[in-house]
Design a protein around this motif. Sequence first.
Motif, PDB file in Angstrom:
ATOM      1  N   TYR A  48     -10.614  22.390  22.664  1.00 48.52           N
ATOM      2  CA  TYR A  48     -11.690  23.539  23.041  1.00 48.52           C
ATOM      3  C   TYR A  48     -12.537  23.996  21.773  1.00 48.52           C
ATOM      4  O   TYR A  48     -13.464  24.348  21.744  1.00 48.52           O
ATOM      5  CB  TYR A  48     -10.992  24.719  24.023  1.00 48.52           C
ATOM      6  N   GLU A  52     -16.607  23.554  20.451  1.00 52.68           N
ATOM      7  CA  GLU A  52     -17.458  24.742  19.896  1.00 52.68           C
ATOM      8  C   GLU A  52     -17.948  24.481  18.437  1.00 52.68           C
ATOM      9  O   GLU A  52     -18.452  25.444  18.008  1.00 52.68           O
ATOM     10  CB  GLU A  52     -16.720  25.997  19.947  1.00 52.68           C
ATOM     11  N   THR A 232     -18.424  33.652  19.103  1.00 45.39           N
ATOM     12  CA  THR A 232     -18.534  33.662  20.611  1.00 45.39           C
ATOM     13  C   THR A 232     -17.918  32.352  20.960  1.00 45.39           C
ATOM     14  O   THR A 232     -17.173  32.278  22.011  1.00 45.39           O
ATOM     15  CB  THR A 232     -19.827  33.480  21.329  1.00 45.39           C
ATOM     16  N   GLY A 233     -18.216  31.224  20.474  1.00 46.16           N
ATOM     17  CA  GLY A 233     -17.562  30.061  20.689  1.00 46.16           C
ATOM     18  C   GLY A 233     -16.043  30.081  20.573  1.00 46.16           C
ATOM     19  O   GLY A 233     -15.250  29.342  21.480  1.00 46.16           O
ATOM     20  N   ARG A 236     -14.708  32.063  23.602  1.00 41.12           N
ATOM     21  CA  ARG A 236     -14.804  30.934  24.982  1.00 41.12           C
ATOM     22  C   ARG A 236     -13.539  30.031  24.859  1.00 41.12           C
ATOM     23  O   ARG A 236     -13.208  29.900  26.013  1.00 41.12           O
ATOM     24  CB  ARG A 236     -16.135  30.286  24.835  1.00 41.12           C
ATOM     25  N   ALA A 239     -10.537  31.814  25.805  1.00 40.84           N
ATOM     26  CA  ALA A 239     -10.450  32.105  27.195  1.00 40.84           C
ATOM     27  C   ALA A 239      -9.830  30.864  27.908  1.00 40.84           C
ATOM     28  O   ALA A 239      -9.165  30.794  29.061  1.00 40.84           O
ATOM     29  CB  ALA A 239     -11.833  32.619  27.691  1.00 40.84           C
ATOM     30  N   LYS A 240     -10.332  29.624  27.534  1.00 35.87           N
ATOM     31  CA  LYS A 240      -9.917  28.307  28.194  1.00 35.87           C
ATOM     32  C   LYS A 240      -8.476  28.167  27.858  1.00 35.87           C
ATOM     33  O   LYS A 240      -7.869  27.542  28.948  1.00 35.87           O
ATOM     34  CB  LYS A 240     -10.825  27.352  27.697  1.00 35.87           C
ATOM     35  N   PRO A 327     -18.453  35.861  25.411  1.00 38.37           N
ATOM     36  CA  PRO A 327     -19.391  35.035  26.144  1.00 38.37           C
ATOM     37  C   PRO A 327     -20.083  35.275  27.373  1.00 38.37           C
ATOM     38  O   PRO A 327     -19.130  36.294  28.150  1.00 38.37           O
ATOM     39  CB  PRO A 327     -18.624  33.792  26.367  1.00 38.37           C
ATOM     40  N   ASP A 329     -21.321  33.416  29.922  1.00 36.84           N
ATOM     41  CA  ASP A 329     -21.679  32.253  30.657  1.00 36.84           C
ATOM     42  C   ASP A 329     -20.708  32.272  31.854  1.00 36.84           C
ATOM     43  O   ASP A 329     -20.571  31.055  32.619  1.00 36.84           O
ATOM     44  CB  ASP A 329     -21.614  30.901  29.841  1.00 36.84           C
ATOM     45  N   SER A 331     -17.407  32.113  31.541  1.00 32.91           N
ATOM     46  CA  SER A 331     -16.028  31.636  31.047  1.00 32.91           C
ATOM     47  C   SER A 331     -14.896  32.576  31.083  1.00 32.91           C
ATOM     48  O   SER A 331     -13.784  32.313  30.870  1.00 32.91           O
ATOM     49  CB  SER A 331     -16.344  31.040  29.753  1.00 32.91           C
ATOM     50  N   LEU A 332     -15.408  33.929  31.217  1.00 30.84           N
ATOM     51  CA  LEU A 332     -14.455  34.813  31.074  1.00 30.84           C
ATOM     52  C   LEU A 332     -13.579  35.185  32.540  1.00 30.84           C
ATOM     53  O   LEU A 332     -12.609  35.909  32.491  1.00 30.84           O
ATOM     54  CB  LEU A 332     -14.567  36.192  30.460  1.00 30.84           C
TER      55      LEU A 332
END
Length: 333
Positions: A48, A52, A232-233, A236, A239-240, A327, A329, A331-332
């Motif tokens: 992940y 990024e 930010t990446g 993200r 979070a994944k 992020p 988008d 993803s959170l």
Amino acid sequence: MFRPSLAAFAAAFSLAAAAHAETAMPFALDWKFEGPAAPYVVAVDKGYFTAEGLSVEVSEGAGSLDAIPKVATGAFPVGFADINSLMKFLDQNPGAPVTAVMMIYDKPPFAVVGRKSLGIEAPADLAGKKLGAPPPDGAWAQFPIFAEANGLDMASITVEPVGFPTREPMLAEGQVDAVTGFSFTSTLNVIRLGVEAEDVSVLLMADHGVALYGNAVIVNTDFAKANPEAVTGFLRAVAKGWKDSISDPEAAIQTLMSRNPAADAALERQRLQMSIDDNVLTDWVKQNGLGGIDEARMAKAIEQTKSVYTFVKAPDAKLYFDPSYLPTDGSLT
């Protein structure tokens, strides 16, 4: 006949260039490779961070305050630390380039873990007792707020400074009546040392009047300003890693075991689940997503901190938490 060779060379060059272009973001944990560290390892091993454009190595820490100076000095661009200790650090080191950017422990695991057989079942029982507390411990740092909220006279408690390696053994041996620590760390460690689960009392500070937040991802602000997309990446990918660990904690622990093969997989699986249930996947997070904070609650947390700590300068929540790198988008959630 040269075309395949040229094509292969071009492909190899592209891969090398891509690898070279990765932004290095070593990550300083608060503690050892135990259950709650699994999401970050998962994010590494599942690629992940690589996706990024980041090269991330996760390093163990020595307590929930440990990562703050590491990140502030730039030794690590990102880390994992107690936001309440961060407040005090910034007050004592104004202008230090460090802030929190992603809340992980929406409900902090700060706890007093005691033994019922030694008379510890409620906050009031600590009066006249011996409390083992490691000086760099995040839970100990917040203990005065817990004492204030529960009407405890700190002078009535004998505080024994202990090291992290001796904390739970001293409780198991009855040398102290209770210890400060993270609930999922001290509770399971003392049970592993032979104390019956029924004899262990866990006083989670958040259930006894403490409105604070817990550990968050912190960042060196100079690094963040120069590399906003990388930060930010990174968030993200984190979070994944947490999402995967929540949906399949067993697989997450198997990934963790590659970093700590001597660990007890079943114990770490239980530790991870405790952190998910009690600290990460709260009702607020279920409604609002991982990573953010509630401004009104943060203001209350600052007021509680002011009740036991005298700020040199007026506290400012904007110094302690910056949501702009999170992020947007989806993803959170």
